[in-house]
Motif scaffolding. Structure first.
Motif, short mmCIF file in Angstrom:
data_model
loop_
_atom_site.label_atom_id
_atom_site.label_comp_id
_atom_site.label_asym_id
_atom_site.label_seq_id
_atom_site.Cartn_x
_atom_site.Cartn_y
_atom_site.Cartn_z
N ASN A 297 7.84 -4.55 -3.56
CA ASN A 297 6.40 -4.30 -3.38
C ASN A 297 5.75 -3.96 -4.72
O ASN A 297 6.43 -3.76 -5.74
CB ASN A 297 6.14 -3.23 -2.31
N ASN A 298 4.43 -3.89 -4.71
CA ASN A 298 3.69 -3.68 -5.95
C ASN A 298 4.08 -2.37 -6.64
O ASN A 298 4.17 -2.30 -7.87
CB ASN A 298 2.18 -3.69 -5.68
N TYR A 299 4.30 -1.32 -5.83
CA TYR A 299 4.64 -0.02 -6.42
C TYR A 299 5.99 -0.09 -7.13
O TYR A 299 6.17 0.49 -8.20
CB TYR A 299 4.66 1.05 -5.34
N ALA A 300 6.94 -0.81 -6.54
CA ALA A 300 8.26 -0.98 -7.16
C ALA A 300 8.12 -1.72 -8.49
O ALA A 300 8.76 -1.35 -9.49
CB ALA A 300 9.20 -1.74 -6.23
N ARG A 301 7.30 -2.73 -8.51
CA ARG A 301 7.11 -3.50 -9.75
C ARG A 301 6.48 -2.62 -10.84
O ARG A 301 6.81 -2.74 -12.01
CB ARG A 301 6.23 -4.73 -9.48
N SER A 302 5.57 -1.74 -10.42
CA SER A 302 4.92 -0.86 -11.39
C SER A 302 5.88 0.21 -11.90
O SER A 302 5.98 0.43 -13.11
CB SER A 302 3.70 -0.20 -10.73
N ALA B 258 0.82 -1.21 0.00
CA ALA B 258 0.00 0.00 0.00
C ALA B 258 0.85 1.26 0.00
O ALA B 258 0.36 2.34 -0.35
CB ALA B 258 -0.92 0.00 1.22
N ILE B 259 2.12 1.14 0.37
CA ILE B 259 3.00 2.31 0.45
C ILE B 259 3.31 2.81 -0.96
O ILE B 259 3.62 2.04 -1.86
CB ILE B 259 4.32 1.95 1.18
N ALA C 86 18.26 -2.77 1.49
CA ALA C 86 16.92 -2.28 1.21
C ALA C 86 17.05 -1.01 0.37
O ALA C 86 17.86 -0.13 0.68
CB ALA C 86 16.17 -1.99 2.49
N LEU C 87 16.28 -0.93 -0.68
CA LEU C 87 16.28 0.23 -1.57
C LEU C 87 14.90 0.86 -1.53
O LEU C 87 13.90 0.22 -1.84
CB LEU C 87 16.61 -0.22 -3.00
N ILE C 88 14.85 2.13 -1.10
CA ILE C 88 13.59 2.86 -1.04
C ILE C 88 13.64 3.97 -2.08
O ILE C 88 14.50 4.85 -2.04
CB ILE C 88 13.36 3.46 0.36
N LEU C 89 12.72 3.91 -3.05
CA LEU C 89 12.70 4.84 -4.18
C LEU C 89 11.44 5.69 -4.14
O LEU C 89 10.34 5.18 -3.89
CB LEU C 89 12.74 4.07 -5.51
N ASN C 90 11.61 6.99 -4.42
CA ASN C 90 10.48 7.89 -4.54
C ASN C 90 10.54 8.63 -5.88
O ASN C 90 11.63 9.03 -6.31
CB ASN C 90 10.47 8.91 -3.39
N ASP C 91 9.40 8.79 -6.50
CA ASP C 91 9.31 9.46 -7.79
C ASP C 91 9.36 10.98 -7.57
O ASP C 91 8.46 11.56 -6.97
CB ASP C 91 8.00 9.06 -8.48
N SER D 25 5.80 4.24 -2.13
CA SER D 25 7.24 4.29 -2.38
C SER D 25 7.65 2.91 -2.86
O SER D 25 7.07 1.90 -2.43
CB SER D 25 8.03 4.65 -1.11
N ALA D 26 8.64 2.89 -3.75
CA ALA D 26 9.13 1.60 -4.24
C ALA D 26 10.08 1.03 -3.20
O ALA D 26 11.05 1.67 -2.80
CB ALA D 26 9.83 1.77 -5.58
N ILE D 27 9.79 -0.17 -2.71
CA ILE D 27 10.62 -0.83 -1.71
C ILE D 27 11.14 -2.14 -2.28
O ILE D 27 10.36 -3.00 -2.70
CB ILE D 27 9.84 -1.09 -0.41
N ILE D 28 12.46 -2.27 -2.30
CA ILE D 28 13.10 -3.46 -2.88
C ILE D 28 14.16 -3.96 -1.91
O ILE D 28 14.90 -3.16 -1.32
CB ILE D 28 13.75 -3.13 -4.24
N VAL D 29 14.22 -5.25 -1.74
CA VAL D 29 15.29 -5.88 -0.95
C VAL D 29 16.10 -6.75 -1.89
O VAL D 29 15.55 -7.56 -2.65
CB VAL D 29 14.71 -6.73 0.21
N SER D 30 17.43 -6.56 -1.85
CA SER D 30 18.30 -7.36 -2.72
C SER D 30 19.55 -7.78 -1.96
O SER D 30 19.88 -7.18 -0.91
CB SER D 30 18.69 -6.58 -3.98
N ASP D 31 20.25 -8.77 -2.50
CA ASP D 31 21.53 -9.15 -1.90
C ASP D 31 22.65 -8.38 -2.57
O ASP D 31 22.42 -7.53 -3.44
CB ASP D 31 21.75 -10.67 -1.99
N SER D 32 23.90 -8.66 -2.17
CA SER D 32 25.05 -7.91 -2.70
C SER D 32 25.28 -8.16 -4.18
O SER D 32 25.98 -7.39 -4.85
CB SER D 32 26.32 -8.27 -1.91
N ASN D 33 24.69 -9.20 -4.72
CA ASN D 33 24.80 -9.48 -6.16
C ASN D 33 23.69 -8.81 -6.97
O ASN D 33 23.61 -8.98 -8.18
CB ASN D 33 24.76 -11.00 -6.41
#
Length: 372
Positions: free
Chosen positions: A50-55, A32-33, A118-123, A35-43
């Motif tokens: 989340n859905n917003y990140a995918r969009s 529901a947030i 964790a990567l938090i992205l805002n437009d 903001s684009a929220i993505i979790v990734s490893d060092s690779n």
């Protein structure tokens, strides 16, 4: 080995059910947030998005690495790893649509032997565009104030010079029979040149102020083709003399637009004159008028000399011109008219291969999309 009794098993099942419910709630909150929220490893392998990140990033089933989506992300992750601190970055993306994103890259260690981020992205596309427009408007306002003062200071002496040139002409005519014809001709030529230069300076001042002065269009529901047709009629004889053919392809029953017809005539006149001046040995102009759900689009393509990439990038700069006698304000005026109508302008050109200018003006009523 002791087997769990029914009471213990029941507690475990209830705890597992609560954990599953809590996890579902957390995932719902993350989705529901805005903001684009993505979790990734060092690779760069994406473990959660989340859905917003995918969009926003167009993450599909086949996309597994954040490094493939954001240019420069790998360097940012390395900086986070080296400093073990939050890193702030901005990224520009073109897919699925152009955007500017602000990013916080945060290190996490869940004790599983591998670093996670964790990567938090805002437009911030609109904020960036608004800031750029504000800076541009401030620049224009400051230049306009300066230009108004300069125009006032120049206008009076130019007017005085013009009056005295007229007096010289009258006196020359009065004493023409007493002056050697060759001398009279030479003086008359000089006076003519001075008069021409005064007119040219007047024109430069007028065009400069016209290009920078905020336009207040008198908007009314209009036929988008009418101003174009009237402009073509005015320029018809010039097209014939220059051996330029004009072909118009218009969609039937184009939707109306909110426009100032006089300003649109000036817009089309400037574009067509530029096209004509780019064709020294004749040529062709092809005009195409189409509409979509939001805009009426008029494209004007010429077979002229075209422009280099450098010339194209400087199109809207004041005083930039490729013409020996150009004042370099025509495209600035064109852009100002389009912006005054909340429209868009797109220019495509290749040196030796002509230019296509597409003007998009909003429809008076956007089309209603029907859901199937």
């Amino acid at each position: 080995m002791n087997r769990p009794n029914d009471e213990t098993l029941g507690k475990l099942l209830r705890k597992n059910k609560r954990l599953t419910r809590d996890l579902t709630r957390i995932e719902t909150v993350f989705n529901a947030i805005r903001s684009a929220i993505i979790v990734s490893d060092s690779n760069g392998e994406i473990q959660f998005a989340n859905n917003y990140a995918r969009s926003v990033l167009g993450i599909g089933e086949k996309v597994s690495s954040i490094y493939k989506l954001l240019s420069g992300m790998e360097d940012a992750v390395m900086e986070v790893a080296e400093n073990d601190s939050v890193v702030l970055r901005e990224f520009e993306i073109t897919y699925p649509e152009p955007k500017v994103l602000s990013a916080q890259i945060i290190p996490f260690n869940f004790g599983e032997g591998a670093n996670t981020y964790a990567l938090i992205l805002n437009d911030i596309t609109q904020e960036r565009r608004s800031a750029e427009e504000r800076i541009e408007n401030e620049k224009i306002a400051s230049v306009l104030n300066l230009a108004s003062g300069v125009a006032h200071e120049l206008g009076n002496p130019l007017n005085s010079i013009n009056i005295h040139l007229q007096l010289i002409r009258r006196r020359l005519a009065k004493f023409a029979d007493k002056i050697d014809p060759q001398v009279l001709e030479a003086i008359s030529d000089s006076v003519g040149i001075c008069t021409s230069e005064v007119d040219r300076l007047d024109g430069i001042i007028e065009n400069f102020l016209k290009a920078l002065r905020p336009m207040r269009p008198n908007l009314a529901e209009s036929d988008p083709i009418k101003p174009l047709a009237e402009t073509l009629k005015v320029l018809h004889e010039e097209f014939v003399n220059l051996k330029i053919s004009v072909d118009v392809d218009s969609e039937n029953q184009l939707p109306s637009i909110l426009a100032d017809e006089n300003l649109l005539k000036q817009l089309y006149f400037n574009i067509l004159k530029n096209a004509m001046e780019s064709m020294s040995q004749g040529g062709s102009i092809k005009i195409c008028a189409r509409s979509d759900d939001n805009f009426v689009k008029v494209s004007i393509a010429d077979s002229g000399c075209g422009m280099s990439d450098e010339e194209l990038s400087r199109m809207f700069e004041p005083y930039f011109t490729t013409k020996p006698d150009g004042h370099g304000l025509g495209m600035m005026i064109i852009n100002a008219i389009v912006r005054a109508h909340d429209g868009n302008i797109d220019i495509q050109s290749k040196e030796g291969d002509g230019t296509v200018i597409t003007v998009s003006i909003p429809r008076s009523e956007p089309a209603v999309k029907m859901l199937s």
